[in-house]
Design a protein around this motif. Sequence first.
Motif, PDB file in Angstrom:
ATOM      1  N   THR A   5       0.843  -1.206   0.000  1.00 58.75           N
ATOM      2  CA  THR A   5       0.000   0.000   0.000  1.00 58.75           C
ATOM      3  C   THR A   5       0.878   1.256   0.000  1.00 58.75           C
ATOM      4  OG1 THR A   5      -0.020   0.073   2.410  1.00 58.75           O
ATOM      5  CG2 THR A   5      -1.868  -1.037   1.357  1.00 58.75           C
ATOM      6  N   ALA A   6       0.312   2.322  -0.504  1.00 55.36           N
ATOM      7  CA  ALA A   6       0.964   3.640  -0.382  1.00 55.36           C
ATOM      8  C   ALA A   6      -0.126   4.705  -0.377  1.00 55.36           C
ATOM      9  CB  ALA A   6       1.935   3.877  -1.527  1.00 55.36           C
ATOM     10  N   HIS A   7       0.184   5.810   0.243  1.00 58.74           N
ATOM     11  CA  HIS A   7      -0.769   6.923   0.325  1.00 58.74           C
ATOM     12  C   HIS A   7      -0.366   8.036  -0.634  1.00 58.74           C
ATOM     13  CE1 HIS A   7      -2.701   5.280   3.885  1.00 58.74           C
ATOM     14  NE2 HIS A   7      -1.496   4.994   4.338  1.00 58.74           N
ATOM     15  N   PRO A   8      -1.337   8.786  -1.138  1.00 57.80           N
ATOM     16  CA  PRO A   8      -0.993   9.985  -1.911  1.00 57.80           C
ATOM     17  C   PRO A   8      -0.303  11.005  -1.018  1.00 57.80           C
ATOM     18  CG  PRO A   8      -3.356   9.523  -2.033  1.00 57.80           C
ATOM     19  CD  PRO A   8      -2.787   8.611  -0.993  1.00 57.80           C
ATOM     20  N   ASN A   9       0.369  11.931  -1.633  1.00 58.06           N
ATOM     21  CA  ASN A   9       0.926  13.053  -0.880  1.00 58.06           C
ATOM     22  C   ASN A   9       0.466  14.334  -1.546  1.00 58.06           C
ATOM     23  OD1 ASN A   9       3.164  14.208  -2.711  1.00 58.06           O
ATOM     24  ND2 ASN A   9       3.545  12.003  -2.762  1.00 58.06           N
ATOM     25  N   ILE A  10       0.450  15.388  -0.780  1.00 52.84           N
ATOM     26  CA  ILE A  10       0.039  16.696  -1.306  1.00 52.84           C
ATOM     27  C   ILE A  10       1.240  17.623  -1.224  1.00 52.84           C
ATOM     28  CG2 ILE A  10      -1.471  18.703  -0.918  1.00 52.84           C
ATOM     29  CD1 ILE A  10      -2.957  16.180  -1.858  1.00 52.84           C
ATOM     30  N   THR A  34       2.494  13.482   3.417  1.00 52.27           N
ATOM     31  CA  THR A  34       1.853  12.229   3.025  1.00 52.27           C
ATOM     32  C   THR A  34       0.548  12.104   3.805  1.00 52.27           C
ATOM     33  OG1 THR A  34       4.015  11.284   2.635  1.00 52.27           O
ATOM     34  CG2 THR A  34       2.203   9.730   2.892  1.00 52.27           C
ATOM     35  N   LEU A  35      -0.520  11.719   3.099  1.00 49.75           N
ATOM     36  CA  LEU A  35      -1.858  11.694   3.701  1.00 49.75           C
ATOM     37  C   LEU A  35      -2.233  10.313   4.223  1.00 49.75           C
ATOM     38  CD1 LEU A  35      -3.934  13.691   1.051  1.00 49.75           C
ATOM     39  CD2 LEU A  35      -2.718  14.560   3.060  1.00 49.75           C
ATOM     40  N   SER A  36      -3.073  10.293   5.241  1.00 49.90           N
ATOM     41  CA  SER A  36      -3.694   9.026   5.651  1.00 49.90           C
ATOM     42  C   SER A  36      -5.043   8.921   4.932  1.00 49.90           C
ATOM     43  CB  SER A  36      -3.903   9.008   7.163  1.00 49.90           C
ATOM     44  OG  SER A  36      -4.788  10.040   7.523  1.00 49.90           O
ATOM     45  N   ASP A  37      -5.753   7.872   5.146  1.00 51.02           N
ATOM     46  CA  ASP A  37      -7.132   7.645   4.670  1.00 51.02           C
ATOM     47  C   ASP A  37      -7.245   7.352   3.173  1.00 51.02           C
ATOM     48  OD1 ASP A  37      -9.119   8.250   7.116  1.00 51.02           O
ATOM     49  OD2 ASP A  37      -7.361   9.552   7.210  1.00 51.02           O
ATOM     50  N   LEU A  38      -6.627   8.175   2.324  1.00 51.11           N
ATOM     51  CA  LEU A  38      -6.621   7.847   0.900  1.00 51.11           C
ATOM     52  C   LEU A  38      -5.511   6.826   0.695  1.00 51.11           C
ATOM     53  CD1 LEU A  38      -6.869  11.422  -0.701  1.00 51.11           C
ATOM     54  CD2 LEU A  38      -8.686   9.975   0.217  1.00 51.11           C
ATOM     55  N   VAL A  39      -5.817   5.758  -0.037  1.00 51.76           N
ATOM     56  CA  VAL A  39      -4.799   4.713  -0.154  1.00 51.76           C
ATOM     57  C   VAL A  39      -4.900   3.974  -1.493  1.00 51.76           C
ATOM     58  CG1 VAL A  39      -6.207   2.969   1.067  1.00 51.76           C
ATOM     59  CG2 VAL A  39      -3.717   2.771   1.116  1.00 51.76           C
ATOM     60  N   THR A  40      -3.739   3.601  -2.009  1.00 55.18           N
ATOM     61  CA  THR A  40      -3.658   2.692  -3.153  1.00 55.18           C
ATOM     62  C   THR A  40      -3.196   1.346  -2.631  1.00 55.18           C
ATOM     63  OG1 THR A  40      -3.065   4.453  -4.692  1.00 55.18           O
ATOM     64  CG2 THR A  40      -2.493   2.220  -5.358  1.00 55.18           C
ATOM     65  N   THR A  41      -3.891   0.287  -3.029  1.00 57.19           N
ATOM     66  CA  THR A  41      -3.509  -1.070  -2.637  1.00 57.19           C
ATOM     67  C   THR A  41      -3.214  -1.845  -3.919  1.00 57.19           C
ATOM     68  OG1 THR A  41      -5.003  -0.901  -0.751  1.00 57.19           O
ATOM     69  CG2 THR A  41      -4.251  -3.116  -1.342  1.00 57.19           C
ATOM     70  N   THR A  42      -1.992  -2.363  -4.016  1.00 59.24           N
ATOM     71  CA  THR A  42      -1.559  -3.036  -5.242  1.00 59.24           C
ATOM     72  C   THR A  42      -1.151  -4.464  -4.934  1.00 59.24           C
ATOM     73  OG1 THR A  42      -0.873  -0.940  -6.202  1.00 59.24           O
ATOM     74  CG2 THR A  42       0.126  -2.923  -7.137  1.00 59.24           C
ATOM     75  N   THR A  43      -1.752  -5.396  -5.659  1.00 62.34           N
ATOM     76  CA  THR A  43      -1.447  -6.812  -5.467  1.00 62.34           C
ATOM     77  C   THR A  43      -0.830  -7.383  -6.742  1.00 62.34           C
ATOM     78  OG1 THR A  43      -3.258  -7.051  -3.901  1.00 62.34           O
ATOM     79  CG2 THR A  43      -2.461  -9.078  -4.921  1.00 62.34           C
ATOM     80  N   THR A 296     -19.029  18.292  -3.991  1.00 62.10           N
ATOM     81  CA  THR A 296     -19.854  17.077  -3.965  1.00 62.10           C
ATOM     82  C   THR A 296     -19.627  16.279  -2.691  1.00 62.10           C
ATOM     83  OG1 THR A 296     -18.176  15.905  -5.249  1.00 62.10           O
ATOM     84  CG2 THR A 296     -19.981  16.886  -6.485  1.00 62.10           C
ATOM     85  N   ARG A 297     -18.418  16.328  -2.150  1.00 65.37           N
ATOM     86  CA  ARG A 297     -18.164  15.684  -0.853  1.00 65.37           C
ATOM     87  C   ARG A 297     -16.820  16.166  -0.316  1.00 65.37           C
ATOM     88  NH1 ARG A 297     -15.278  10.095  -1.449  1.00 65.37           N
ATOM     89  NH2 ARG A 297     -14.689  10.091  -3.636  1.00 65.37           N
ATOM     90  N   THR A 298     -16.609  15.960   0.948  1.00 65.98           N
ATOM     91  CA  THR A 298     -15.306  16.286   1.534  1.00 65.98           C
ATOM     92  C   THR A 298     -14.719  15.012   2.139  1.00 65.98           C
ATOM     93  OG1 THR A 298     -16.249  16.888   3.662  1.00 65.98           O
ATOM     94  CG2 THR A 298     -15.936  18.677   2.101  1.00 65.98           C
ATOM     95  N   ILE A 299     -13.393  14.955   2.153  1.00 60.92           N
ATOM     96  CA  ILE A 299     -12.692  13.803   2.731  1.00 60.92           C
ATOM     97  C   ILE A 299     -11.688  14.359   3.735  1.00 60.92           C
ATOM     98  CG2 ILE A 299     -11.265  11.768   2.222  1.00 60.92           C
ATOM     99  CD1 ILE A 299     -12.107  12.136  -0.770  1.00 60.92           C
ATOM    100  N   GLN A 300     -11.708  13.824   4.951  1.00 60.47           N
ATOM    101  CA  GLN A 300     -10.758  14.287   5.980  1.00 60.47           C
ATOM    102  C   GLN A 300      -9.582  13.327   6.063  1.00 60.47           C
ATOM    103  OE1 GLN A 300     -12.711  14.885   9.735  1.00 60.47           O
ATOM    104  NE2 GLN A 300     -14.304  16.199   8.864  1.00 60.47           N
ATOM    105  N   CYS A 301      -8.379  13.883   6.072  1.00 62.29           N
ATOM    106  CA  CYS A 301      -7.182  13.045   6.163  1.00 62.29           C
ATOM    107  C   CYS A 301      -6.254  13.599   7.234  1.00 62.29           C
ATOM    108  CB  CYS A 301      -6.384  13.073   4.853  1.00 62.29           C
ATOM    109  SG  CYS A 301      -7.338  12.712   3.381  1.00 62.29           S
ATOM    110  N   GLY A 302      -5.519  12.695   7.834  1.00 60.33           N
ATOM    111  CA  GLY A 302      -4.423  13.095   8.703  1.00 60.33           C
ATOM    112  C   GLY A 302      -3.109  12.859   7.974  1.00 60.33           C
ATOM    113  N   MET A 303      -2.071  12.679   8.745  1.00 61.98           N
ATOM    114  CA  MET A 303      -0.762  12.397   8.163  1.00 61.98           C
ATOM    115  C   MET A 303      -0.612  10.875   8.060  1.00 61.98           C
ATOM    116  SD  MET A 303       0.829  15.545   8.096  1.00 61.98           S
ATOM    117  CE  MET A 303       2.577  15.533   8.437  1.00 61.98           C
TER     118      MET A 303
END
Length: 313
Positions: A5-10, A34-43, A296-303
């Motif tokens: 897994t890896a998270h996006p960064n802003i 680097t953000l939490s909550d948003l995630v890419t999972t690659t198998t 349309t929506r908001t997403i809350q992220c931490g680090m």
Amino acid sequence: MTTATAHPNIALVKYWGKQLVRGNFPATANVSITLSDLVTTTTLTDAANDRVTLNGAPADDPKINSFLGLLRESFDIGPLHIDTRNNFPTGAGLASSASGFAALITAINAHTNLGLDTQALSGWARQGSASAARSLYAGFVSLAPPDWQAEVIADAQHWPLATVVAVTDEAAKSVSSSVGMEYSRRTSPYYDHWVGSSGQDHAAAVQAIHERNFDALANTAELSCLKMHSVMLTSQPTLAYWNPATVACMDTVRRLRKNGVAVFFTIDAGPQVKAICLPQYTDTVSQALADTDGVTRTIQCGMGAGAQVLASA
Ligand code: DP6
């Protein structure tokens, strides 16, 4: 089978434009969180032929194909089924290529026992997508001269900022970052100034982060974002990533800040607005953005954490 897994960064100080050398090196020094909550999972699974699925559907991504080609010039990597999933809109200015290439190289390293350390993985990720070099790491991450190796300048505990993403349009962008950057380099009358002043913006942001000086970071980050978008808008063809809701969100953030809320905005190659704030203001910022026309929506992220292997067998 291997899953990573890896998270996006802003980016708080932006990368826009490439050096004219091999290796996909940025032309501008940049800093991200680097953000939490948003995630890419690659198998990854071994396969008869290379095959990519994105969010469950077959995908033909030229950037992934050329990345695999590049890796195979140096390593013996057999054909793979790459199944990659994002829990957020793909290709819409939410840094899916950053988390995508960070997760992919992390999974390949484990799956085929390449034995690369995080710094080497970050260097390979950069060649897939330069912002991906930063998503190998957690915290505040710099990608800057002289060596252009991504490095952690402060960890998340140093200053745990929150991010509220205001989604205004989930569609994928029409002009990719790589193509857009080349338009900008060739045509924007402001490009040279943008590149020339990036070192100063980078230094100011690094100092603000070390000192936890919110106002200084807010001013530097918003200026870097607006300079980048000025370069984008003055490219030919023009790169107009904003929509009316993007502008309305910027106004909402400015109004909040004027009223004493520690928040600033940043926007990448897409119409979503990311509002970075001190954690105690997350709900206030989220509510104000949710109430803004066109959101349309908001997403809350931490680090978030750096890239990691979840399972390998
Ligand atoms: C606006 O890393 O997607 O998000 O290296 O061509 O894949 P390539 O570009 P990419 O560009 C990111 C640009 C940005 C700003 C940033 O993240 O620094």
